[in-house]
Design an enzyme around this catalytic site. Sequence first.
Site, PDB file in Angstrom:
ATOM      1  N   GLN B  76       0.335  -1.375  -0.018  1.00  0.00           N
ATOM      2  CA  GLN B  76       0.174   0.096   0.160  1.00  0.00           C
ATOM      3  C   GLN B  76       0.851   1.484   0.537  1.00  0.00           C
ATOM      4  O   GLN B  76       0.680   2.064  -0.657  1.00  0.00           O
ATOM      5  CB  GLN B  76      -0.728   0.342   1.358  1.00  0.00           C
ATOM      6  CG  GLN B  76      -1.804  -1.608   1.593  1.00  0.00           C
ATOM      7  CD  GLN B  76      -2.776  -1.352   0.181  1.00  0.00           C
ATOM      8  OE1 GLN B  76      -3.733  -0.336  -0.211  1.00  0.00           O
ATOM      9  NE2 GLN B  76      -3.147  -2.775   0.186  1.00  0.00           N
ATOM     10  N   HIS B  98       0.554  -2.848  -9.607  1.00  0.00           N
ATOM     11  CA  HIS B  98      -0.840  -1.979  -9.351  1.00  0.00           C
ATOM     12  C   HIS B  98      -1.091  -1.285  -8.699  1.00  0.00           C
ATOM     13  O   HIS B  98      -2.630  -0.246  -8.670  1.00  0.00           O
ATOM     14  CB  HIS B  98      -1.764  -3.073  -9.463  1.00  0.00           C
ATOM     15  CG  HIS B  98      -2.282  -3.803  -8.586  1.00  0.00           C
ATOM     16  ND1 HIS B  98      -1.544  -4.761  -7.757  1.00  0.00           N
ATOM     17  CD2 HIS B  98      -3.375  -3.228  -7.990  1.00  0.00           C
ATOM     18  CE1 HIS B  98      -2.227  -5.246  -6.852  1.00  0.00           C
ATOM     19  NE2 HIS B  98      -3.638  -4.588  -7.207  1.00  0.00           N
ATOM     20  N   CYS B 222      -9.350  -8.410  -0.722  1.00  0.00           N
ATOM     21  CA  CYS B 222      -9.005  -9.747  -0.559  1.00  0.00           C
ATOM     22  C   CYS B 222      -9.968 -10.257  -0.261  1.00  0.00           C
ATOM     23  O   CYS B 222     -10.521 -11.555  -0.546  1.00  0.00           O
ATOM     24  CB  CYS B 222      -8.044  -9.648   0.043  1.00  0.00           C
ATOM     25  SG  CYS B 222      -6.957  -8.874  -0.085  1.00  0.00           S
TER      26      CYS B 222
END
Lengths: 281, 281
Positions: B76, B98, B222
């Site tokens: 992150q 990404h 997730c």
Amino acid sequence: MEACHALVKKGFEITYLPVDRSGQVSAQDLQAAITPQTALVSIMAANNVIGTLQPIAEIGAICRKRGVFFHTDAVQMAGHLSVDVKRDNIDLLSLSGHKFNGPKGVGILFARSEIPLSPLILGGGQEAGLRSGTENVPGIAGLGVASEIAMAEMESEAKRLCKLRDDLINRILADIPGTCLNGHPGKRLPNNVNISFEGIEGEYFTKELSKQGICVSTGSACSSESHEAPYVLLAIGRERELANCSIRLSLGKMTTAEDVNKTVAAICSVAAKIRKQTRVW
Amino acid sequence: MEACHALVKKGFEITYLPVDRSGQVSAQDLQAAITPQTALVSIMAANNVIGTLQPIAEIGAICRKRGVFFHTDAVQMAGHLSVDVKRDNIDLLSLSGHKFNGPKGVGILFARSEIPLSPLILGGGQEAGLRSGTENVPGIAGLGVASEIAMAEMESEAKRLCKLRDDLINRILADIPGTCLNGHPGKRLPNNVNISFEGIEGEYFTKELSKQGICVSTGSACSSESHEAPYVLLAIGRERELANCSIRLSLGKMTTAEDVNKTVAAICSVAAKIRKQTRVW
């Protein structure tokens, strides 16, 4: 092979089947090797080094009858020749996108839904819990498109490549003495040529051909950093010296008859030059 | 977490450290938890759900001093805030392309050369034997370019996003009663907003906001298929009901002040509508 070595370390028993001089596994040998303890049979659909096709339909039928799961590594074959998991009784099949003009770094593991699989990569449970981590979306999309194109063109392209392949093989064998084809003459991948040249060390040959704009390889890309004789060539009974004197040529979508002409001419002249230098011939 | 569960099954012992109400691990707790048996400390650099930054420099210093390897999941944080493996004494660091506008499906595991790693995927020995298989070349190239751009823009972009983030947080908290921020108010990712709205179930809120063109999420991507309360919110002491009434908003390179205005307006009107429907408020 590395996966097998790792399993042995974990206490599993692996039976390696021999191949004949063309590189084929015998269905009879397989039949005889299956025991009540056999959990999985894994046999390549086509060999990456010498291009030999395995009798996977026959093998699939045997495995299904004996109640043993059958995995085939179809990385070299998928997109080039018809593979049918239903027809050939294949339980698990692996393939790779870049082998039929898709992107590198993406592949498929087909598994029948009754096969118990456990993940290697844990985490967020993506891909039905089998492979955690954010999916390689561009790779997956590219593989999908490559599959569609390959499916549409496969039949005509295989025909075209087999003709070019045989032309390449026949002309090299006819024009250059002391050469022999590795792998099966007919039951081989449309895009694979593997030939041994007596007295011409493969690595050196590769470098000299590269200067002429012809890219070939020795052994398999996976072992390009090792300098051992390709074990596949030893397994089909080639002597160590001849195994070290082999090169592999791959044909593809962009390969033309003119490319074959140029390649034959370059191979003939470079081979003659090397043999003159080394005076072996 | 899944990797920890798997290690426990293999006989390893895992110590889970608590977090304070802002989601931070205490360096003192860590210090006290390290034993002579501790092989590895793994602590996220920044939490994916609530955006809280961990004191990784402090943790890195403790681990180095105690001779324990320190891994941080910087997925992150990388590309958004400065991470320095030397300065912060990080032995292993993971990041994902990404998360800073690179392609999906590619990431990096940094490991100091003295760290003994064993591969999960065996085969041709690519990537120094650590990850066999043909490399994801387009992904790797894309990740490289994304890293260059992120490095060049990081400082100014972080400043810009923090301003927008705080504006978004402050206006929602001020305009809508019964709201509270999850995670640390200052020590948080520039692109993360996570707010609980009393009486507004997160999944429903998400769907209603989506109709207005505002995409938000509940919990983490997730676990988007599970409907349990986000464990991260429970860990910071939110009651189950309030944990289920949270949404996460992510800002990015394309987010403008105008987007923040529109988002605040949409959230205010949708929240009011839902509360009217459910008559909880």
